[in-house]
Design a protein around this motif. Structure first.
Motif, PDB file in Angstrom:
ATOM      1  N   GLY A   1     -16.145  63.385 -46.423  1.00  0.00           N
ATOM      2  CA  GLY A   1     -16.342  64.536 -45.553  1.00  0.00           C
ATOM      3  C   GLY A   1     -17.124  65.630 -46.257  1.00  0.00           C
ATOM      4  O   GLY A   1     -17.309  65.602 -47.481  1.00  0.00           O
ATOM      5  N   THR A   2     -17.578  66.590 -45.502  1.00  0.00           N
ATOM      6  CA  THR A   2     -18.370  67.677 -46.060  1.00  0.00           C
ATOM      7  C   THR A   2     -17.523  68.652 -46.874  1.00  0.00           C
ATOM      8  O   THR A   2     -18.022  69.247 -47.833  1.00  0.00           O
ATOM      9  CB  THR A   2     -19.082  68.433 -44.923  1.00  0.00           C
ATOM     10  N   GLU A   3     -16.268  68.838 -46.508  1.00  0.00           N
ATOM     11  CA  GLU A   3     -15.381  69.750 -47.233  1.00  0.00           C
ATOM     12  C   GLU A   3     -14.353  69.007 -48.075  1.00  0.00           C
ATOM     13  O   GLU A   3     -14.063  69.410 -49.194  1.00  0.00           O
ATOM     14  CB  GLU A   3     -14.673  70.683 -46.247  1.00  0.00           C
ATOM     15  N   SER A   4     -13.785  67.956 -47.557  1.00  0.00           N
ATOM     16  CA  SER A   4     -12.831  67.122 -48.292  1.00  0.00           C
ATOM     17  C   SER A   4     -12.878  65.719 -47.698  1.00  0.00           C
ATOM     18  O   SER A   4     -13.468  65.499 -46.641  1.00  0.00           O
ATOM     19  CB  SER A   4     -11.412  67.698 -48.220  1.00  0.00           C
ATOM     20  N   ASN A   5     -12.251  64.788 -48.398  1.00  0.00           N
ATOM     21  CA  ASN A   5     -12.296  63.386 -47.993  1.00  0.00           C
ATOM     22  C   ASN A   5     -10.956  62.953 -47.405  1.00  0.00           C
ATOM     23  O   ASN A   5      -9.954  63.666 -47.486  1.00  0.00           O
ATOM     24  CB  ASN A   5     -12.659  62.503 -49.195  1.00  0.00           C
ATOM     25  N   TYR A   6     -10.964  61.755 -46.820  1.00  0.00           N
ATOM     26  CA  TYR A   6      -9.756  61.172 -46.232  1.00  0.00           C
ATOM     27  C   TYR A   6      -9.463  59.842 -46.931  1.00  0.00           C
ATOM     28  O   TYR A   6     -10.318  58.948 -46.959  1.00  0.00           O
ATOM     29  CB  TYR A   6      -9.925  60.909 -44.738  1.00  0.00           C
ATOM     30  N   VAL A   7      -8.267  59.717 -47.479  1.00  0.00           N
ATOM     31  CA  VAL A   7      -7.757  58.427 -47.948  1.00  0.00           C
ATOM     32  C   VAL A   7      -6.953  57.824 -46.803  1.00  0.00           C
ATOM     33  O   VAL A   7      -6.009  58.446 -46.305  1.00  0.00           O
ATOM     34  CB  VAL A   7      -6.889  58.595 -49.208  1.00  0.00           C
ATOM     35  N   VAL A   8      -7.338  56.630 -46.371  1.00  0.00           N
ATOM     36  CA  VAL A   8      -6.791  56.035 -45.147  1.00  0.00           C
ATOM     37  C   VAL A   8      -5.900  54.855 -45.525  1.00  0.00           C
ATOM     38  O   VAL A   8      -6.284  53.996 -46.336  1.00  0.00           O
ATOM     39  CB  VAL A   8      -7.927  55.563 -44.206  1.00  0.00           C
ATOM     40  N   ALA A   9      -4.716  54.824 -44.941  1.00  0.00           N
ATOM     41  CA  ALA A   9      -3.772  53.716 -45.115  1.00  0.00           C
ATOM     42  C   ALA A   9      -3.521  53.072 -43.760  1.00  0.00           C
ATOM     43  O   ALA A   9      -3.266  53.766 -42.773  1.00  0.00           O
ATOM     44  CB  ALA A   9      -2.461  54.208 -45.714  1.00  0.00           C
ATOM     45  N   GLU A  10      -3.600  51.751 -43.712  1.00  0.00           N
ATOM     46  CA  GLU A  10      -3.351  50.984 -42.487  1.00  0.00           C
ATOM     47  C   GLU A  10      -1.970  50.354 -42.582  1.00  0.00           C
ATOM     48  O   GLU A  10      -1.642  49.708 -43.584  1.00  0.00           O
ATOM     49  CB  GLU A  10      -4.420  49.906 -42.333  1.00  0.00           C
ATOM     50  N   ALA A  11      -1.164  50.534 -41.545  1.00  0.00           N
ATOM     51  CA  ALA A  11       0.232  50.091 -41.610  1.00  0.00           C
ATOM     52  C   ALA A  11       0.660  49.531 -40.261  1.00  0.00           C
ATOM     53  O   ALA A  11       0.014  49.739 -39.229  1.00  0.00           O
ATOM     54  CB  ALA A  11       1.150  51.233 -42.034  1.00  0.00           C
ATOM     55  N   GLU A  12       1.765  48.817 -40.306  1.00  0.00           N
ATOM     56  CA  GLU A  12       2.437  48.297 -39.107  1.00  0.00           C
ATOM     57  C   GLU A  12       3.915  48.656 -39.215  1.00  0.00           C
ATOM     58  O   GLU A  12       4.535  48.498 -40.275  1.00  0.00           O
ATOM     59  CB  GLU A  12       2.277  46.781 -39.002  1.00  0.00           C
TER      60      GLU A  12
END
Length: 524
Positions: free
Chosen positions: A164-175
């Protein structure tokens, strides 16, 4: 040799020089208001009191200590009130990732967890020249462990990182575990129904004559959303800006958001509540747009080796009912040679459902049939002609080889290679998506993994141009039907009224004459 008569003069000169030297040493500094004479006296006193080893080597540090001792208030203030930087605050929060409860039993460590071995995945990604730094991957691993411990998850993995332009996203995929997500969804529906019932009760006490008139127009029904656990809402996604910060669950995805996300291109800011200013307008904020892009990327880039998954055979299953969407891990899979996977795309398959133009993974029929008509006597009338049923949209089925993917903008959708040509016996097969830059996959024996690290935008070709607004609507046609006439004057109204009265009198007289003639004929 000098005479004795000249000795007093020499002594006077020496005393004058010594006095000038002492006056120079007693001169105070304009910055610290200290003089060199007193400082040297304190320094020599400190040296004689402490008698350090190799005093000539530490004389500079001792001189600094003497100066600091004269400023106790300023020095204590600097030490007691250090500046708190964002990096220091983040480090304090990430320090909790490395803490471990002493009361935890060792038996709990042997229980199967929903978290995969992220460090092993990081090792293979490092061979493929893909992924994040080893220290960051370790912190993400610990952050995922906290997520698994706090949520009832059946499975959880690192999906990737969106910049992102200001900060990033760490993405977790779950069920979620069986029955957890469905209960929450049912609770939301119950609350929504209760709110609707309360609104109806409030309206019952209001006089209907006081309500404003409402339009009878019924808009075309929209595409229904897929329930949690199916289609585009099969998985649940959590994001955080940095490992150690709180995880935030992304909302469920709607079909309208999928269709709108395909028509716009926006960089992420790093703020989930940021509005999306675009054309066509996007129905939601950045959290909804992030959820839509994650689903689109997963549907196009989540791949696995051929034969790793197989369709689940259930009792009473009919192949003619439609495409199968349930699969399971094939226990008999032994792996495919790395050289073969690096050369041929036929050895890779898609294991995530394709998203249709409706914004769903399963097609729904939106056409409505006309209801049966009834005649005046109450008998069933003839039915209207049935509308032509639309052709159901079918996407590529699950476990379709990548060799059947179509090119976009004269660009092949995939690029495959081997991680090393010098030691092929220890190499891994690496796959890179050209349509979604940042999506990669690796395979080695019976192990594989997918990861995405990028800006969350699809390749749009070299000649991309955004959608233009529609053509403005034309003005209404001018004519006597639409042009407003001028108000008549009082004389014109009176003359018009007189003419209408005369016309009405003539018509009444004519009707009376006709009635008299009819009566005479009846008397004859």
């Amino acid at each position: 040799m000098e005479n004795k008569d000249g000795e007093p003069e020499i002594i006077d000169q020496k005393l004058q020089v010594a006095a000038s030297f002492k006056a120079f040493l007693l001169k105070n500094s304009t910055k610290s208001d200290m003089n060199l004479y007193d400082h040297l006296a304190r320094l020599l006193t400190k040296v004689m009191d402490e008698r350090p080893h190799n005093a000539v080597d530490v004389i500079e540090e001792m001189s600094l200590d003497v100066k600091r001792a004269l400023l106790p208030d300023l020095q204590s203030t600097l030490r007691d009130a250090p500046l708190t930087t964002p990096a220091l605050l983040l480090a304090e929060q990430q320090r909790l990732l490395f803490s471990r409860e002493e009361e935890a039993d060792q038996e709990d460590e042997l229980v199967e967890t929903a978290l995969p071995n992220v460090m092993e995945i990081s090792h293979y990604l490092e061979q493929a020249c893909v992924g994040l730094a080893r220290e960051e991957m370790h912190r993400i691993f610990l952050a995922l462990r906290q997520l698994v411990d706090s949520q009832p998850l059946r499975s959880c993995r690192l999906w990737g990182k969106i910049l992102g332009t200001e900060s990033n996203y760490v993405v977790a995929e779950a069920e979620y575990k069986e029955g957890v997500d469905e209960e929450e969804h049912g609770m939301e529906e119950t609350l929504r129904d209760a709110d609707t019932q309360d609104d109806d009760e409030e309206k019952e006490g209001v006089d209907m004559n006081d309500l404003l008139p409402r339009s009878t127009h019924k808009p075309q029904p929209g595409v229904p959303n897929e329930p949690p656990g199916t289609g585009v809402n099969k998985f649940v996604y959590y994001v955080c800006k940095e490992p150690g910060l709180p995880w935030v669950k992304l909302p469920l995805l709607t079909a309208e958001q999928i269709k709108a996300a395909r028509q716009i291109r926006k960089f992420f800011t790093g703020r989930l509540d940021a509005p999306i200013s675009s054309f066509p307008p996007f129905p939601g904020n950045e959290a909804n747009y992030l959820r839509a892009q994650i689903t689109r990327i997963s549907a196009g880039t989540q791949v696995s080796p051929l034969g790793f998954y197989r369709f689940r055979e259930e009792e009473g299953e009919d192949e003619e009912e439609g495409p199968r969407d349930m699969y399971e891990v094939n226990p008999d899979f032994e792996g495919i040679p790395v050289a073969e996977m690096a050369e041929s795309l036929s050895t890779w398959v898609h294991h995530v459902q394709h998203i249709l133009q409706q914004g769903r993974c399963t097609w729904v029929n939106l056409s409505t049939k006309p209801e049966d008509g009834l005649d005046e006597e109450g008998d069933a009338g003839e039915k209207d002609e049935e509308l032509d049923e639309p052709e159901p949209e079918l996407g590529p089925p699950l476990l379709t080889p990548l060799s059947e993917d179509a090119e976009v903008f004269n660009t092949p959708p995939w690029s495959s290679r081997s991680s090393s040509a010098l030691t092929p016996q220890y190499a891994v097969a690496v796959l890179r998506s050209n349509l979604w830059p940042g999506a990669h996959a690796y395979a080695c024996g019976t192990k594989f993994e997918n990861i995405y690290i990028g800006w969350g935008l699809k390749f749009a070709g070299t000649g991309y141009s955004p959608s233009v607004p529609p053509v403005p609507q034309k003005e209404y046609p001018r004519g006597p039907e639409t042009t407003e006439a001028l108000d008549p004057t009082l004389e014109e109204e009176e003359s018009l009224k007189a003419a209408l009265d005369e016309q009405q009198a003539e018509q009444d007289e004519l009707e009376s004459v006709e009635d008299d003639e009819d009566d005479d004929e009846d008397g004859d």
